[in-house]
Design a protein around this motif. Structure first.
Motif, PDB file in Angstrom:
ATOM      1  N   TYR A   1      17.003   4.415  -2.177  1.00 14.42           N
ATOM      2  CA  TYR A   1      15.965   4.527  -3.213  1.00 14.42           C
ATOM      3  C   TYR A   1      15.870   5.950  -3.747  1.00 14.42           C
ATOM      4  O   TYR A   1      15.657   6.176  -4.929  1.00 14.42           O
ATOM      5  CB  TYR A   1      14.617   4.083  -2.651  1.00 14.42           C
ATOM      6  N   ARG A   2      16.000   6.937  -2.881  1.00 17.53           N
ATOM      7  CA  ARG A   2      15.884   8.336  -3.300  1.00 17.53           C
ATOM      8  C   ARG A   2      16.998   8.722  -4.267  1.00 17.53           C
ATOM      9  O   ARG A   2      16.773   9.348  -5.299  1.00 17.53           O
ATOM     10  CB  ARG A   2      15.921   9.244  -2.072  1.00 17.53           C
ATOM     11  N   VAL A   3      18.235   8.345  -3.979  1.00 20.87           N
ATOM     12  CA  VAL A   3      19.371   8.690  -4.840  1.00 20.87           C
ATOM     13  C   VAL A   3      19.246   8.027  -6.210  1.00 20.87           C
ATOM     14  O   VAL A   3      19.467   8.646  -7.251  1.00 20.87           O
ATOM     15  CB  VAL A   3      20.689   8.273  -4.155  1.00 20.87           C
ATOM     16  N   THR A   4      18.865   6.755  -6.209  1.00 16.62           N
ATOM     17  CA  THR A   4      18.675   6.054  -7.490  1.00 16.62           C
ATOM     18  C   THR A   4      17.615   6.736  -8.340  1.00 16.62           C
ATOM     19  O   THR A   4      17.772   6.909  -9.547  1.00 16.62           O
ATOM     20  CB  THR A   4      18.267   4.594  -7.231  1.00 16.62           C
ATOM     21  N   ARG A   5      16.516   7.119  -7.666  1.00 17.19           N
ATOM     22  CA  ARG A   5      15.417   7.773  -8.385  1.00 17.19           C
ATOM     23  C   ARG A   5      15.861   9.106  -8.980  1.00 17.19           C
ATOM     24  O   ARG A   5      15.545   9.447 -10.116  1.00 17.19           O
ATOM     25  CB  ARG A   5      14.237   7.971  -7.437  1.00 17.19           C
ATOM     26  N   GLU A   6      16.621   9.871  -8.226  1.00 14.91           N
ATOM     27  CA  GLU A   6      17.077  11.168  -8.715  1.00 14.91           C
ATOM     28  C   GLU A   6      18.064  11.007  -9.873  1.00 14.91           C
ATOM     29  O   GLU A   6      18.040  11.783 -10.835  1.00 14.91           O
ATOM     30  CB  GLU A   6      17.708  11.954  -7.567  1.00 14.91           C
ATOM     31  N   ILE A   7      18.926  10.017  -9.778  1.00 11.38           N
ATOM     32  CA  ILE A   7      19.881   9.771 -10.876  1.00 11.38           C
ATOM     33  C   ILE A   7      19.142   9.435 -12.165  1.00 11.38           C
ATOM     34  O   ILE A   7      19.442   9.976 -13.238  1.00 11.38           O
ATOM     35  CB  ILE A   7      20.852   8.636 -10.503  1.00 11.38           C
ATOM     36  N   LEU A   8      18.143   8.558 -12.075  1.00  7.18           N
ATOM     37  CA  LEU A   8      17.355   8.201 -13.263  1.00  7.18           C
ATOM     38  C   LEU A   8      16.617   9.410 -13.825  1.00  7.18           C
ATOM     39  O   LEU A   8      16.531   9.602 -15.042  1.00  7.18           O
ATOM     40  CB  LEU A   8      16.368   7.082 -12.916  1.00  7.18           C
TER      41      LEU A   8
ATOM     42  N   PRO B   1       0.829  -1.215   0.000  1.00  2.00           N
ATOM     43  CA  PRO B   1       0.000   0.000   0.000  1.00  2.00           C
ATOM     44  C   PRO B   1       0.855   1.253   0.000  1.00  2.00           C
ATOM     45  O   PRO B   1       2.063   1.209   0.235  1.00  2.00           O
ATOM     46  CB  PRO B   1      -0.812  -0.125   1.287  1.00  2.00           C
ATOM     47  N   LYS B   2       0.200   2.385  -0.245  1.00  3.54           N
ATOM     48  CA  LYS B   2       0.879   3.667  -0.369  1.00  3.54           C
ATOM     49  C   LYS B   2       1.682   4.003   0.878  1.00  3.54           C
ATOM     50  O   LYS B   2       2.824   4.490   0.802  1.00  3.54           O
ATOM     51  CB  LYS B   2      -0.167   4.749  -0.658  1.00  3.54           C
ATOM     52  N   GLU B   3       1.083   3.742   2.079  1.00  3.82           N
ATOM     53  CA  GLU B   3       1.743   4.094   3.325  1.00  3.82           C
ATOM     54  C   GLU B   3       3.074   3.364   3.478  1.00  3.82           C
ATOM     55  O   GLU B   3       4.077   3.934   3.915  1.00  3.82           O
ATOM     56  CB  GLU B   3       0.837   3.769   4.517  1.00  3.82           C
ATOM     57  N   VAL B   4       3.106   2.084   3.089  1.00  2.00           N
ATOM     58  CA  VAL B   4       4.333   1.302   3.188  1.00  2.00           C
ATOM     59  C   VAL B   4       5.349   1.777   2.154  1.00  2.00           C
ATOM     60  O   VAL B   4       6.543   1.909   2.428  1.00  2.00           O
ATOM     61  CB  VAL B   4       4.027  -0.199   2.991  1.00  2.00           C
ATOM     62  N   LEU B   5       4.843   2.065   0.931  1.00  2.00           N
ATOM     63  CA  LEU B   5       5.725   2.517  -0.143  1.00  2.00           C
ATOM     64  C   LEU B   5       6.451   3.797   0.231  1.00  2.00           C
ATOM     65  O   LEU B   5       7.639   3.965  -0.020  1.00  2.00           O
ATOM     66  CB  LEU B   5       4.911   2.724  -1.424  1.00  2.00           C
ATOM     67  N   LEU B   6       5.746   4.733   0.866  1.00  2.00           N
ATOM     68  CA  LEU B   6       6.341   6.000   1.247  1.00  2.00           C
ATOM     69  C   LEU B   6       7.468   5.823   2.259  1.00  2.00           C
ATOM     70  O   LEU B   6       8.427   6.581   2.274  1.00  2.00           O
ATOM     71  CB  LEU B   6       5.272   6.941   1.802  1.00  2.00           C
ATOM     72  N   LYS B   7       7.314   4.800   3.153  1.00  2.00           N
ATOM     73  CA  LYS B   7       8.371   4.548   4.138  1.00  2.00           C
ATOM     74  C   LYS B   7       9.679   4.164   3.446  1.00  2.00           C
ATOM     75  O   LYS B   7      10.756   4.576   3.853  1.00  2.00           O
ATOM     76  CB  LYS B   7       7.936   3.427   5.084  1.00  2.00           C
ATOM     77  N   PHE B   8       9.588   3.371   2.376  1.00  2.00           N
ATOM     78  CA  PHE B   8      10.793   2.943   1.678  1.00  2.00           C
ATOM     79  C   PHE B   8      11.330   4.017   0.736  1.00  2.00           C
ATOM     80  O   PHE B   8      12.534   4.164   0.567  1.00  2.00           O
ATOM     81  CB  PHE B   8      10.523   1.664   0.888  1.00  2.00           C
ATOM     82  N   SER B   9      10.431   4.798   0.093  1.00  2.00           N
ATOM     83  CA  SER B   9      10.880   5.774  -0.896  1.00  2.00           C
ATOM     84  C   SER B   9      11.716   6.872  -0.293  1.00  2.00           C
ATOM     85  O   SER B   9      12.492   7.528  -0.984  1.00  2.00           O
ATOM     86  CB  SER B   9       9.666   6.388  -1.620  1.00  2.00           C
ATOM     87  N   SER B  10      11.572   7.111   1.003  1.00  2.00           N
ATOM     88  CA  SER B  10      12.346   8.156   1.663  1.00  2.00           C
ATOM     89  C   SER B  10      13.736   7.697   2.058  1.00  2.00           C
ATOM     90  O   SER B  10      14.565   8.507   2.464  1.00  2.00           O
ATOM     91  CB  SER B  10      11.583   8.657   2.895  1.00  2.00           C
ATOM     92  N   GLN B  11      13.996   6.413   1.913  1.00  2.00           N
ATOM     93  CA  GLN B  11      15.317   5.900   2.262  1.00  2.00           C
ATOM     94  C   GLN B  11      16.335   6.331   1.210  1.00  2.00           C
ATOM     95  O   GLN B  11      16.043   6.430   0.025  1.00  2.00           O
ATOM     96  CB  GLN B  11      15.290   4.377   2.368  1.00  2.00           C
ATOM     97  N   ALA B  12      17.548   6.587   1.612  1.00  3.21           N
ATOM     98  CA  ALA B  12      18.585   7.164   0.753  1.00  3.21           C
ATOM     99  C   ALA B  12      18.863   6.314  -0.476  1.00  3.21           C
ATOM    100  O   ALA B  12      19.007   6.823  -1.587  1.00  3.21           O
ATOM    101  CB  ALA B  12      19.864   7.355   1.566  1.00  3.21           C
TER     102      ALA B  12
END
Length: 687
Positions: free
Chosen positions: A81-88, A68-79
């Motif tokens: 995942y965030r750095v990979t997303r920004e690089i892409l 669910p969205k709530e769980v996804l947000l917990k992981f997306s804020s981790q470094a």
């Protein structure tokens, strides 16, 4: 391990001794026990669980599909995942910018694509002589439609149909009685619309004639003008003149192209009208804005019908000097009373007057209104003048456009044939043509003897080879692709020439389609002009079966022109010319493949081209020859032999093209410069 730790924990449980999921598993104890819904049930006692936080770290959640969205947000804020997303994200942005910049660069560096009137040869049709569809002996519009497959067989995509306006046909139809209608001899407006649709369905283009200088004396405008009706009073050029004892004294010594005075007395208006051509073709008064608007309306009408362009004729005659002075005599000692021929005067006051080019530019502006739609550019051609510099003015200037090109008849007007005369005719146009303009060439026309009759049958193939390998747009008059000849003038009877025994049309004989009666031109009993007596051996049908025929060579040449970039739009450099041969190359920057034309317009010749161009390889391959059996053979460039009327298209590879050599700098020309990139397989402009 988790189970063992759970067993050791002190817990308070319900009397059932366990934790049950009564929502999913049926409890048999409840089935046997009667429940009192009105009484309050005994609530289970609270479970007290003592959990070790360190132990629970092993129970932490991990990402999983469908979370669910709530769980996804917990992981997306981790470094991680965030750095990979920004690089892409930034990689995508950078790639998009690079793609846009590359597209802009390609567009900026790409040369202008050749337009349709540049890319294809033009096939000129005299409609009365092309194909008769209704057995009346006269070619017509339906006949042209029947033979469109012949045009596509030739690899040609542009058709030029000469005048077919409603007309008395006194001057080949060039004195129109109605600019808005089709002469019944050629069909109806419906026939024209069907022809136009069929042409466009095949991906072809069509241009038509327009002669704005004059009309027929049967035209409605002239009838109104001679009666001084309203605005039409000044539609033509009228001047007072005296008439006594049946003799007219004209206003001046001006002479018509056809000879004798260019002034004709009109019994209705009691004035003389001016005519540069026949007396039944009065000149329009282009100093009248109303007349100019009439021509603009005619242009709009036919462009609105869907035609792709016009060839304007007789433009230099549009204006005359208003002072009406006598024109200077060529021979000043000649008795002025004896002057009757056009060649006896300098036509300083009746041709190329100030303001003429302004009128031509206005025609171009009207045509441009119909050229805004992509792929629908409207072509404008014009005739030229005797003087080459005056002819070049019809191109317009860098900023003000006139014709796309004035038609070039240098190859027709040559006094004699030789390698030198061909060079001079080609060079005259190329060295005078304004920079960035597009050349064109014609070797036949409705107003000149056919190649076979003008210079000899043996030179037909080599002339077609010249025509289709020079830079620019080639123009082929119908029948030249099979080597038709003029008919013998003595065979043209008064019956055949529309009751006008003075005029003969030897170069306008019916197209020779096959070996049947009347050469397949008509199924009627006769044709308006006799068919040439050689039609059984010179016709389309039989030449399609001969591998070494004029027709098949013509077709191979158009294929070569369409498929090879150096011939399509590359450099042309003169290499050699003498009394027998004319030699030139076609090259393209970036391509190591070069085509060299060795064309014989004299007698048998042997030439050492290696001595003239030292960088030439020792051998070259014959890509095409007027003798098909030679195609594919290798020739020694030190010893190239050609027979009378023979033409060779040689192909070779070199790292040093002729146009880069200092010795040939003054001999090279290019109209639409382009360079080839083998790495990207595209053309660019900054060589």
């Amino acid at each position: 391990m988790v189970e063992e730790e759970a067993k050791s924990l002190p817990m308070e449980l319900s009397e059932k001794g366990g934790v049950e999921n009564n929502g999913f598993v049926q409890n048999e104890a409840f089935d046997d026990k009667e429940t009192n819904t009105s009484s309050q049930e005994e609530m289970p006692k609270t479970c007290i669980v003592d959990v070790d936080p360190v132990a629970m770290e092993g129970l932490a959640l991990k990402p999983y599909a469908g979370m669910p969205k709530e769980v996804l947000l917990k992981f997306s804020s981790q470094a991680r995942y965030r750095v990979t997303r920004e690089i892409l994200f930034w990689l995508i942005i950078a790639a998009a910018i690079v793609l846009v910049c590359a597209t802009i660069a390609i567009i900026a560096l790409s040369p202008k694509c050749l337009d349709w009137w540049q890319a294809s040869p033009i096939y000129q049709i005299y409609p009365r002589s092309f194909k008769d569809s209704n057995m009346d002996g006269n070619g017509d519009l339906k006949g042209i439609q029947e033979k469109l497959d012949h045009i596509t067989y030739l690899n040609i995509k542009t058709i030029w149909i000469t005048s077919f306006y409603k007309s008395p046909l006194k001057d080949l139809g060039y004195g129109a009685e109605d600019f808005y209608d089709i002469d019944p001899m050629f069909g109806s407006m419906s026939d024209f619309e069907n022809l136009l649709a069929a042409i466009h369905d095949r991906g072809l283009k069509v241009i038509m004639d327009l002669i704005p200088n004059h009309t027929s004396d049967k035209h409605r405008w002239f009838q109104l003008s001679r009666n001084r009706t309203g605005k039409y009073t000044d539609y033509y050029i009228w001047q007072d003149c005296t008439q006594a004892a049946g003799l007219v004294t004209p206003p001046n010594n001006w002479v018509s192209v056809f000879g004798n005075s260019s002034w004709q007395f009109d019994d209705v208006r009691k004035q003389c009208y001016f005519h540069q051509f026949g007396k039944d073709e009065p000149d329009l008064n282009f100093r009248s804005l109303a007349v100019q608007q009439e021509i603009h309306d005619i242009i709009k009408f036919w462009l609105g019908k869907g035609i792709d362009g016009f060839s304007f004729s007789a433009l230099k005659f549009l204006l005359e000097a208003t002072h009406l002075r006598d024109e200077p005599q060529v021979n000043k000692s000649q008795n002025p009373e004896s002057i009757t021929a056009y060649s006896q005067l300098y036509h300083d006051y009746t041709t190329t007057q100030v303001g003429m080019h302004d009128i031509i530019r206005s025609f171009r502006q009207t045509m441009n209104q119909f050229s805004s739609e992509p792929g629908r550019y409207r072509f404008m051609g014009s005739d030229g003048e005797d003087d080459i510099e005056a002819t070049m003015m019809y191109y317009g200037t860098t900023f003000i456009q006139e014709a796309d090109f004035p038609f070039n008849f240098n190859l027709i007007n040559m006094k004699n044939l030789s390698g030198n005369s061909i060079f001079e005719a080609v060079n005259l146009w190329m060295k005078n043509m304004p920079a960035g303009k597009w050349p064109n060439w014609a070797v036949g026309s409705p107003n000149a003897a056919r190649i076979s009759s003008r210079i000899g049958k043996e030179y037909v193939n080599v002339m077609n080879m010249l025509l289709l390998t020079l830079p620019g747009t080639p123009v082929t008059y119908y029948g030249e692709e099979i080597g038709m000849e003029n008919i013998v003038s003595e065979n043209v009877s008064e019956e055949h020439i529309n009751s006008d025994p003075v005029v003969t049309f030897p170069e306008k004989s019916p197209m020779q389609w096959d070996g049947e009666v009347n050469a397949g031109f008509t199924e009627g009993n006769s044709s308006w002009l006799p068919v040439n007596s050689d039609y059984q051996s010179v016709n389309v049908e039989i030449q399609m079966t001969w591998s070494n025929s004029t027709l098949n060579l013509y077709r191979e040449l158009t294929l070569l022109r369409n498929s090879e970039l150096p011939i399509h739009r590359g450099w042309m450099c003169y290499v050699w010319n003498d009394s027998n041969v004319f030699v030139y190359v076609r090259e393209l920057d970036g391509l190591d493949r070069v085509f060299m034309m060795v064309l014989n317009f004299g007698q048998e010749s042997t030439i050492d081209l290696k001595a003239i161009v030292p960088s030439l390889p020792s051998e070259a391959i014959i890509r095409l020859s007027t003798n098909f059996s030679n195609a594919g053979k290798a020739v020694n460039t030190k010893l190239i032999k050609t027979e009378m009327g023979e033409g060779l298209v040689l192909e070779y590879k070199t790292a040093k093209p002729v146009h880069t050599m200092e010795a040939f700098q003054g001999n090279c020309f290019v109209a639409e410069k382009a360079c080839y990139s083998s790495a990207f397989n595209l053309l660019y402009v900054n060589c």
